[in-house]
Design an enzyme around this catalytic site. Structure first.
Site, PDB file in Angstrom:
ATOM      1  N   HIS A  46       0.842  -1.200   0.000  1.00 28.03           N
ATOM      2  CA  HIS A  46       0.000   0.000   0.000  1.00 28.03           C
ATOM      3  C   HIS A  46       0.884   1.260   0.000  1.00 28.03           C
ATOM      4  O   HIS A  46       0.625   2.211  -0.736  1.00 28.03           O
ATOM      5  CB  HIS A  46      -0.865   0.061   1.271  1.00 28.03           C
ATOM      6  CG  HIS A  46      -1.884  -1.028   1.393  1.00 28.03           C
ATOM      7  ND1 HIS A  46      -1.858  -1.959   2.404  1.00 28.03           N
ATOM      8  CD2 HIS A  46      -2.973  -1.336   0.643  1.00 28.03           C
ATOM      9  CE1 HIS A  46      -2.895  -2.779   2.282  1.00 28.03           C
ATOM     10  NE2 HIS A  46      -3.577  -2.426   1.227  1.00 28.03           N
ATOM     11  N   GLN A  86     -18.291  -6.137  -0.996  1.00 24.44           N
ATOM     12  CA  GLN A  86     -17.441  -6.909  -1.900  1.00 24.44           C
ATOM     13  C   GLN A  86     -17.018  -8.249  -1.309  1.00 24.44           C
ATOM     14  O   GLN A  86     -16.268  -8.994  -1.938  1.00 24.44           O
ATOM     15  CB  GLN A  86     -16.218  -6.089  -2.330  1.00 24.44           C
ATOM     16  CG  GLN A  86     -15.174  -5.877  -1.249  1.00 24.44           C
ATOM     17  CD  GLN A  86     -14.100  -4.917  -1.728  1.00 24.44           C
ATOM     18  OE1 GLN A  86     -14.356  -3.718  -1.915  1.00 24.44           O
ATOM     19  NE2 GLN A  86     -12.892  -5.415  -1.954  1.00 24.44           N
TER      20      GLN A  86
HETATM   21  P1  AMP Z   1      -6.591  -3.645  -0.370  1.00 27.90           P
HETATM   22  O1  AMP Z   1      -6.390  -2.867   0.884  1.00 27.90           O
HETATM   23  O2  AMP Z   1      -6.108  -5.052  -0.284  1.00 27.90           O
HETATM   24  O3  AMP Z   1      -7.966  -3.487  -0.942  1.00 27.90           O
HETATM   25  O4  AMP Z   1      -5.620  -2.975  -1.430  1.00 27.90           O
HETATM   26  C1  AMP Z   1      -5.662  -1.607  -1.715  1.00 27.90           C
HETATM   27  C2  AMP Z   1      -4.826  -1.339  -2.928  1.00 27.90           C
HETATM   28  O5  AMP Z   1      -3.486  -1.748  -2.677  1.00 27.90           O
HETATM   29  C3  AMP Z   1      -5.302  -2.131  -4.155  1.00 27.90           C
HETATM   30  O6  AMP Z   1      -5.161  -1.325  -5.312  1.00 27.90           O
HETATM   31  C4  AMP Z   1      -4.354  -3.294  -4.183  1.00 27.90           C
HETATM   32  O7  AMP Z   1      -4.173  -3.852  -5.463  1.00 27.90           O
HETATM   33  C5  AMP Z   1      -3.076  -2.642  -3.679  1.00 27.90           C
HETATM   34  N1  AMP Z   1      -2.182  -3.661  -3.130  1.00 27.90           N
HETATM   35  C6  AMP Z   1      -2.481  -4.582  -2.185  1.00 27.90           C
HETATM   36  N2  AMP Z   1      -1.432  -5.399  -1.980  1.00 27.90           N
HETATM   37  C7  AMP Z   1      -0.459  -4.994  -2.837  1.00 27.90           C
HETATM   38  C8  AMP Z   1       0.867  -5.443  -3.133  1.00 27.90           C
HETATM   39  N3  AMP Z   1       1.409  -6.497  -2.511  1.00 27.90           N
HETATM   40  N4  AMP Z   1       1.582  -4.781  -4.064  1.00 27.90           N
HETATM   41  C9  AMP Z   1       1.039  -3.717  -4.723  1.00 27.90           C
HETATM   42  N5  AMP Z   1      -0.200  -3.246  -4.499  1.00 27.90           N
HETATM   43  C10 AMP Z   1      -0.937  -3.872  -3.576  1.00 27.90           C
END
Ligand code: AMP
Length: 280
Positions: free
Chosen positions: A37, A61
């Site tokens: 993040h 979701q």
């Molecule tokens: P989430 O909190 O899991 O919904 O993720 C929020 C954003 O962070 C989304 O756009 C995810 O694709 C991105 N994200 C989560 N994990 C990773 C990672 N390991 N590398 C890059 N982006 C990430």
């Protein structure tokens, strides 16, 4: 860092920002922030005058009630992390602030992208994602929003939504951040037991090997090979592996040299579901 709990307070702040023609970068998250993040947020900070991060565990979701209930929520620590990198603003609304008393999704048509992979296994997931991201875009009105390729299907679906609904925002995809042992960073990793955490880097190892085989062997042979590796694994259970076109997300049949392909995978480590992907 400014912290906002309500749409109206955030909008007031942003209307002041917009008066000076500043560009706004936006990174939506579900919190339990990690380096993946933070890499998105730091990039947004480099490219924009003001960066807004949202932390909201979006109920619509989740197709699995237990996954939602157990999703890690660590707002205090998230605030510390965001302050440590000088993030400008955090939007952390309650479920009621976003959905009032109607916690349901709108229905979207993503031209079939929603029926592939995650869409097959997580009913209603992308309607939920579309609903929350569109709502957040309407509140924040960012110039650019950043999404990780860790959720590659989600990234393509958001791009499709923006195109179909003519939303005035640019969407940028950013690389996957991994732990040193190759496991893709994820908020859900904190829920893995020691045994499953030690087993989980197997997922990326297999993706890398599959990538090497792609081009020498047919997509079908590579897919069968991946399935076999997981059949032999004592702990990890494969939900799907597929090699798909990056644009259509359809499983490759005959390789087209002008298309780009990716291997996509979902694996259960006990009751924790992990996803990953790799460009072929
Ligand atoms: P989430 O909190 O899991 O919904 O993720 C929020 C954003 O962070 C989304 O756009 C995810 O694709 C991105 N994200 C989560 N994990 C990773 C990672 N390991 N590398 C890059 N982006 C990430």
């Amino acid at each position: 860092m400014k912290i906002f709990k309500t749409k109206s307070d955030l909008k007031k702040y942003l209307s002041e920002v917009k008066k000076t023609h500043k560009s706004i970068g936006f990174v939506p998250t579900m919190g339990a922030l990690h380096e993946g993040h933070l890499s998105l947020i730091k990039h947004a900070q480099k490219k924009n005058n003001v960066t807004v991060v949202s932390v909201f565990v979006n109920p619509t979701q989740f197709d699995n009630k237990e996954d939602l209930e157990k999703y890690p929520q660590t707002l205090e620590n998230d605030v510390k992390l965001l302050e440590s990198i000088n993030c400008d603003a955090l939007f952390a609304p309650s479920v009621k602030e976003i959905y009032e008393d109607n916690i349901t999704s709108d229905t979207f048509n993503f031209d079939g992208l929603e029926y592939q992979m995650e869409g097959k296994f997580r009913e209603g997931h992308f309607d939920g994602v579309g609903t929350i991201v569109k709502t957040l875009f309407e509140i924040v009105e960012p110039d650019v929003a950043y999404f990780g390729k860790k959720d590659f299907q989600q990234l393509q679906i958001i791009k499709k939504m923006v195109e179909k609904h003519n939303l005035p925002v640019k969407i940028k995809g950013r690389p996957i951040f991994r732990e040193e042992d190759g496991l893709a960073m994820s908020s859900r990793n904190t829920r893995l037991t020691k045994e499953y955490r030690e087993a989980a880097p197997f997922i990326y190892k297999i993706l890398k090997k599959a990538k090497k085989k792609f081009g020498i062997k047919s997509a079908n042979d590579v897919t069968e090979w991946v399935k076999k590796q997981f059949n032999k694994h004592p702990l990890l259970e494969l939900e799907y592996f597929t090699i798909a076109d990056e644009e259509t997300l359809e499983t490759v049949d005959v390789i087209n040299l002008s298309a780009d392909y990716r291997g996509f995978i979902a694996v259960f480590a006990g009751d924790i579901r992990l996803i990953d992907n790799i460009r072929f």
